[in-house]
Design a protein around this motif. Structure first.
Motif, short mmCIF file in Angstrom:
data_model
loop_
_atom_site.label_atom_id
_atom_site.label_comp_id
_atom_site.label_asym_id
_atom_site.label_seq_id
_atom_site.Cartn_x
_atom_site.Cartn_y
_atom_site.Cartn_z
N ARG A 1 0.84 -1.18 0.00
CA ARG A 1 0.00 0.00 0.00
C ARG A 1 0.88 1.24 0.00
NH1 ARG A 1 -4.67 0.93 4.47
NH2 ARG A 1 -3.23 -0.30 5.66
N LYS A 2 0.47 2.26 -0.73
CA LYS A 2 1.22 3.50 -0.83
C LYS A 2 1.10 4.29 0.48
CE LYS A 2 1.65 7.65 -3.53
NZ LYS A 2 0.82 8.79 -3.76
N ARG A 3 2.22 4.89 0.88
CA ARG A 3 2.22 5.72 2.09
C ARG A 3 1.38 6.96 1.87
NH1 ARG A 3 8.02 6.43 4.71
NH2 ARG A 3 6.70 7.70 6.01
N LYS A 4 0.64 7.35 2.89
CA LYS A 4 -0.21 8.53 2.79
C LYS A 4 0.58 9.82 3.02
CE LYS A 4 -4.28 5.98 4.12
NZ LYS A 4 -5.24 6.04 3.09
#
Length: 72
Positions: A1-4
């Motif tokens: 998952r991509k970091r926010k």
């Protein structure tokens, strides 16, 4: 998952959580922190759950007297 958030943005969240709570408040809440992060322009938007996960990674506890790893 991509970091926010970037590492720098996360550092701003942590520094804010360690700062004095807003006037009229005894301590920061996750929702207050999320709102303030957006107000200060550290991020365009952030959910309070994202704030929680950032603080959890640092073993931070809002309102706790001890931030040690093991409980007393």
């Amino acid at each position: 998952r991509k970091r926010k958030l970037t590492g720098k943005q996360e550092a701003h969240v942590i520094a804010l959580a360690c700062s004095q709570a807003p006037e009229g408040r005894a301590r920061w809440t996750l929702r207050l922190l999320a709102t303030k992060v957006v107000e200060l322009g550290y991020a365009e938007s952030i959910a309070h759950e994202t704030v929680r996960s950032i603080l959890k990674k640092t073993i931070s506890s809002l309102g706790s007297k001890s931030n040690g790893v093991s409980p007393r």
